[in-house]
Scaffold this active site. Structure first.
Site, PDB file in Angstrom:
ATOM      1  N   SER A  23       0.867  -1.179   0.000  1.00 51.29           N
ATOM      2  CA  SER A  23       0.000   0.000   0.000  1.00 51.29           C
ATOM      3  C   SER A  23       0.897   1.220   0.000  1.00 51.29           C
ATOM      4  O   SER A  23       2.071   1.144   0.393  1.00 51.29           O
ATOM      5  CB  SER A  23      -0.892   0.012   1.246  1.00 51.29           C
ATOM      6  OG  SER A  23      -1.553   1.261   1.379  1.00 51.29           O
TER       7      SER A  23
ATOM      8  N   TYR B  25      -2.706  -1.407  10.421  1.00 49.27           N
ATOM      9  CA  TYR B  25      -2.622  -1.531   8.968  1.00 49.27           C
ATOM     10  C   TYR B  25      -1.277  -1.022   8.461  1.00 49.27           C
ATOM     11  O   TYR B  25      -0.603  -1.674   7.656  1.00 49.27           O
ATOM     12  CB  TYR B  25      -3.757  -0.755   8.321  1.00 49.27           C
ATOM     13  CG  TYR B  25      -3.823  -0.884   6.811  1.00 49.27           C
ATOM     14  CD1 TYR B  25      -4.396  -2.005   6.219  1.00 49.27           C
ATOM     15  CD2 TYR B  25      -3.325   0.117   5.981  1.00 49.27           C
ATOM     16  CE1 TYR B  25      -4.469  -2.127   4.841  1.00 49.27           C
ATOM     17  CE2 TYR B  25      -3.391   0.010   4.602  1.00 49.27           C
ATOM     18  CZ  TYR B  25      -3.969  -1.117   4.038  1.00 49.27           C
ATOM     19  OH  TYR B  25      -4.018  -1.234   2.661  1.00 49.27           O
TER      20      TYR B  25
END
Length: 324
Positions: free
Chosen positions: A167, A179
């Protein structure tokens, strides 16, 4: 002036040659086999359909029976679905054994795509528990590592490719910590793997998307997890943040993230496809306008300036205790 023109001409020639080289595609796609995780929905589901339409042989790992059924209905008989939970080693080993049974004798995997991922708990750093980090890393990082290790001998046999999604949050820590930690870890794992497999004929490629409108971005779920975590804190911390802090965070998230979400999900699938089918794929694919412009600017600027830019763009609320 002539020197400037020469420089411009050289840049144009370089870009043109690079574009031509990057556009070259492999042949015999129907003779290549690819294993993909996280194919129930989102990018994994779209990639499985894309590769199937190109004539490649796809093994699609799905977590749910609905995911298996829906994907089977939408693809050709060539695509093989199988149950897969990347957090469970026995599930990964069963999937690998099934792949080995189906592969033609002496054949390896051209590609392994680690696509499975979850968003995790959306709370502030101080509100998070170690278990929140563990749950997110079990899928986004440890699942990726385990799948790669189990399937690597098959990829090595084909001198193929490992393609992992991380990401842009593996470069810029702008969302919730579990995350971000999982994605920073995934970036490091991919780099280590690429260096160590460099002379083995296996290449490693990273997909770094910005904000795209998929099921992983669920602001309502983030809000519920934040409220649950807030209620679980002691009274001192609740008082420090203030009873309206969650509402302020969610208001800013809905204004900022919702506006930033791109519906051009095909761009991520294009990056995946290029990494698997190009003669000369990239090591990294930074995907999305936000990732290539806004976030690139943030990670390039000195922290003292980048931090101010983040505060302006993302409008993080000030806890009540910091206003006194």
């Amino acid at each position: 002036m002539s020197y400037l023109l020469v420089c411009v001409a050289l840049v144009v020639v370089f870009l043109a040659v690079r574009w031509i080289i990057r556009s070259l595609r492999l042949g015999n796609l129907s003779d290549r086999y690819v294993f993909i995780t996280g194919c129930d929905t989102g990018f994994g589901n779209m990639l499985a359909k894309r590769l199937d339409s190109l004539g490649m042989n796809v093994f699609a790992g799905c977590l749910t029976s609905k995911g298996l059924s829906d994907l089977n209905k939408a693809t050709s008989d060539r695509l093989v679905t199988m149950e897969l939970d990347v957090t469970k080693e026995d599930s990964i080993l069963r999937a690998c054994a099934e792949v080995k049974k189906i592969l033609p004798k002496g054949k390896g995997l051209w590609g392994v795509v680690n696509n499975a991922g979850i968003a995790g708990n959306g709370s502030q750093v101080e509100w998070q528990t170690v278990d929140n980090y563990r749950k997110c890393n079990d899928v986004n990082l440890y699942g990726m590592i385990n799948v790669t290790n189990v399937f690597l001998p098959l990829v090595r046999k084909a001198k193929g490719r490992i393609v992992n999604i991380t990401s842009i949050m593996g470069r810029v820590a702008l969302v919730h910590a579990p995350y971000v930690v999982s994605k920073f870890g995934a970036e490091g794992f991919c780099d280590c793997l690429r260096y160590q497999l460099y002379k083995c004929g296996v290449s490693v490629h990273i997909i770094e998307p910005g904000f795209f409108n998929t099921g992983i971005v669920d602001l309502d779920r983030f809000g519920r997890s934040m409220r649950s975590s807030f209620q679980a804190m002691d009274d001192e911390r609740k008082e420090f943040y203030g009873e309206h802090y969650v509402d302020e965070v969610m208001k800013g998230a809905k204004e900022g993230i919702s506006a930033a979400l791109s519906s051009d999900t095909y761009k991520v699938v294009d990056a995946y496809t290029h990494a698997l089918t190009a003669v000369y794929p990239r090591a990294r694919y930074v995907v999305g306008f936000d990732a290539n412009v806004v976030f690139r600017l943030i990670w390039t600027l000195p922290e003292s300036i980048g931090d101010r830019l983040v505060a302006v763009l993302f409008k993080f609320p000030i806890p009540a205790g910091c206003r006194k």
